[in-house]
Design a protein around this motif. Structure first.
Motif, short mmCIF file in Angstrom:
data_model
loop_
_atom_site.label_atom_id
_atom_site.label_comp_id
_atom_site.label_asym_id
_atom_site.label_seq_id
_atom_site.Cartn_x
_atom_site.Cartn_y
_atom_site.Cartn_z
N UNK A 1 0.83 -1.22 0.00
CA UNK A 1 0.00 0.00 0.00
C UNK A 1 0.86 1.26 0.00
N UNK A 2 2.04 1.12 -0.61
CA UNK A 2 2.88 2.32 -0.63
C UNK A 2 2.28 3.42 -1.51
N UNK A 3 1.43 3.01 -2.48
CA UNK A 3 0.76 3.99 -3.34
C UNK A 3 -0.12 4.94 -2.53
N UNK A 4 -0.84 4.36 -1.56
CA UNK A 4 -1.72 5.19 -0.72
C UNK A 4 -0.92 6.28 -0.01
N UNK A 5 0.30 5.89 0.39
CA UNK A 5 1.14 6.86 1.11
C UNK A 5 1.60 7.99 0.20
N UNK A 6 1.69 7.72 -1.10
CA UNK A 6 2.16 8.78 -2.00
C UNK A 6 1.05 9.74 -2.43
N UNK A 7 -0.18 9.48 -2.00
CA UNK A 7 -1.26 10.43 -2.31
C UNK A 7 -0.98 11.74 -1.56
N UNK A 8 -1.03 12.88 -2.27
CA UNK A 8 -0.72 14.14 -1.58
C UNK A 8 -1.74 14.46 -0.48
N UNK A 9 -1.26 15.13 0.55
CA UNK A 9 -2.17 15.62 1.61
C UNK A 9 -2.87 16.87 1.08
N UNK A 10 -4.17 16.97 1.32
CA UNK A 10 -4.94 18.09 0.76
C UNK A 10 -4.36 19.45 1.17
N UNK A 11 -4.08 19.61 2.46
CA UNK A 11 -3.58 20.91 2.97
C UNK A 11 -2.37 21.39 2.19
N UNK A 12 -1.48 20.43 1.91
CA UNK A 12 -0.25 20.81 1.24
C UNK A 12 -0.49 20.96 -0.28
N UNK A 13 -1.28 20.04 -0.82
CA UNK A 13 -1.58 20.04 -2.26
C UNK A 13 -2.14 21.39 -2.72
N UNK A 14 -3.09 21.95 -1.93
CA UNK A 14 -3.76 23.19 -2.36
C UNK A 14 -2.85 24.41 -2.30
N UNK A 15 -1.68 24.25 -1.67
CA UNK A 15 -0.72 25.38 -1.62
C UNK A 15 0.03 25.54 -2.94
N UNK A 16 -0.11 24.59 -3.84
CA UNK A 16 0.66 24.63 -5.09
C UNK A 16 0.46 25.95 -5.84
N UNK A 17 1.51 26.44 -6.45
CA UNK A 17 1.43 27.77 -7.07
C UNK A 17 0.45 27.82 -8.27
N UNK A 18 0.16 26.65 -8.83
CA UNK A 18 -0.81 26.61 -9.92
C UNK A 18 -2.18 27.13 -9.48
N UNK A 19 -2.43 27.08 -8.15
CA UNK A 19 -3.73 27.50 -7.64
C UNK A 19 -3.70 28.91 -7.04
N UNK A 20 -2.58 29.61 -7.18
CA UNK A 20 -2.41 30.84 -6.40
C UNK A 20 -3.45 31.91 -6.71
N UNK A 21 -3.92 31.99 -7.98
CA UNK A 21 -4.84 33.08 -8.32
C UNK A 21 -6.31 32.68 -8.10
N UNK A 22 -6.52 31.52 -7.48
CA UNK A 22 -7.90 31.03 -7.42
C UNK A 22 -8.49 31.07 -6.02
N UNK A 23 -9.79 30.85 -5.96
CA UNK A 23 -10.47 30.82 -4.67
C UNK A 23 -9.98 29.59 -3.89
N UNK A 24 -9.31 29.84 -2.74
CA UNK A 24 -8.73 28.74 -1.96
C UNK A 24 -9.83 27.80 -1.48
N UNK A 25 -10.98 28.39 -1.14
CA UNK A 25 -12.07 27.59 -0.61
C UNK A 25 -12.57 26.58 -1.65
#
Ligand SMILES: *Cc1c(COP(=O)(O)O)cnc(C)c1O
Length: 449
Positions: A1-25
């Protein structure tokens, strides 16, 4: 189940700069759903890898989908002027500008400015419309279907409404006269036969439980051959003699004489009002050329009763509807039909359509095979059954593509055309003059690419 561990955590994932100009909510909400789905897919062995870049793309795609309006502008190149699927009648930009100030401010919708007290929502329109139609009073509801329902419910609940069998029509979008009548509480009293109804059928149908003699416009079909129907005037006379209400559901009501001899079979509302009917109703957005609305006109004593029906509260129209309708009615009163796009399109001479088509043809003839075609179209919207009017279209062919394929390519660019005799056509009857430039550009893009 190492794949499950590589799923990004939501809190960290949404910090990605690709989302910077968007509604965080919103990004967080979408990301949660998409990441949860990935987790489920891995557990069910439907997914075998985790790719953060793909996840980002997926989130962005969903974000764009949700935040772009689903309702959007299209170019109507079908030739059908009153196209119910494409929004029926257009509002002119000038009308829209004029009402902008009213609807973006407080206004006297239900306020009497002279008396400084509560006023009546429907009074604004009644003065102008009564001038135009020589009627006693008017009432505006959500659409003509509501108008029919309100009239029947007010005057014929548990009572009989006399209708010719030739007029028990079904109109697109599941409006069926017998069904509307049943749900309004009225009892349908069918008379005559499919092809023939006589004056004596109306006379014989009147009894102590009758309430209304109703006439319904056939809208989308016509009866030819061995047929006859009773004129509206005669129905009004029978109703008056028997102390009953006459009611004409005109479907599309138009205010001015139509071109191409259409008036011979489709009299205007003014013409209909000459016989002094009890009540008449019609749509605001068919050949009248305004907003979606149901317009009921007739004798004041009946309109007053309609206003007292509790149902009216559920069928009432907004300030936006009333403001645009009033602007359009004033234009009609001043004979400025150029302010009403539906009428404008209907009255555009063939020579003008031809010169617009040539203008486009000249710019695109080196990139595709195009031909100017003189053909016919229908007005649409259940307005003038079985009648055609002349039009000009441009046929477009390229790369040996089938017409259905070309149709789809145009549709993807929000240009809706039609296929006739195995050719894809852009019909200039319903293309606006202001759209000529963008349609030329779209044709180039499609044929070049
Ligand atoms: C179109 C039509 C209606 C329905 O009018 P809407 O404004 O679309 O609700 C009702 N009766 C007839 C005869 C019609 O043609």
């Amino acid at each position: 189940m190492f794949l499950l561990k590589s799923i990004p955590k939501v809190d960290k994932f949404v910090q990605h700069k690709a989302f910077s100009a968007m509604s965080a909510k919103l990004i967080t909400k979408i990301s949660k759903d998409i990441i949860q789905k990935l987790r489920d897919d891995i557990l069910e062995e439907k997914a075998t890898s985790v790719d953060e870049n793909l996840l980002i793309e997926e989130v962005l795609k969903k974000y764009k989908e949700i935040t772009s309006p689903s309702l959007q502008k299209v170019i109507n190149a079908t030739g059908v002027i009153v196209h119910t699927n494409l929004g029926r009648s257009l509002i002119s930009p000038e009308s829209f500008d004029r009402v902008k100030d009213i609807v973006t401010s407080y206004n006297n919708l239900e306020y009497d400015l002279e008396k400084g007290q509560r006023g009546e929502r429907y009074s604004h329109i009644s003065n102008t419309l009564c001038q135009l139609l020589d009627c006693e009073d008017v009432l505006i509801v959500n659409n003509n279907a509501s108008a029919v329902f309100l009239v029947l419910n007010t005057f014929a609940k548990n009572k009989e409404v006399v209708v010719s069998r030739g007029e028990l029509v079904e109109i697109g979008g599941s409006f069926r006269v017998p069904d509307v009548m049943a749900s309004s509480g009225a009892i349908l009293k069918e008379i005559g036969t499919t092809n023939k109804t006589h004056l004596k059928d109306y006379e014989n149908a009147c009894n102590e439980n009758s309430a209304i003699l109703m006439k319904v416009h056939k809208s989308n079909y016509s009866i030819e051959g061995f047929s006859s129907e009773v004129s509206h005037e005669e129905i009004v006379n029978v109703a008056t003699k028997n102390n009953l209400i006459d009611y004409y559901d005109m479907g599309s009501g138009h205010m001015i004489d139509l071109p191409y001899n259409l008036n011979q079979t489709e009299p205007s509302v003014k013409e209909i009002m000459k016989v002094n009917p009890s009540l008449v109703s019609f749509s605001g957005d068919k050949l009248l050329g305004s907003v979606q609305a149901g317009i009921i006109v007739g004798k004041k004593k009946y309109i007053d009763k309609l206003k007292k029906n509790q149902l009216l509260r559920m069928l009432r129209v907004d300030k936006l509807t009333l403001a645009i309708l009033e602007d359009n009615i004033i234009s009609l009163l001043l004979d400025k039909k150029e302010n009403i796009p539906t009428l404008n399109m209907l009255f555009t001479p063939i020579t003008t359509l031809k010169s617009r088509a040539s203008e486009v043809e000249n710019k695109i003839q080196n990139i595709c095979t195009c031909n100017i075609i003189e053909t016919q179209t229908v007005i649409g919207g259940g307005t003038t059954p079985n009648k055609k009017i002349p039009t000009i279209a441009l046929s477009i062919e390229f790369k040996n593509y089938k017409p259905s394929k070309i149709e789809k390519l145009f549709r993807e660019k929000k240009v809706i055309g039609r296929i006739e005799n195995d050719k894809f056509l852009l019909d200039f009857r319903s293309i606006q003059d202001s759209e000529i430039e963008s349609i030329t550009k779209i044709i180039s893009e499609i044929c070049n690419g």
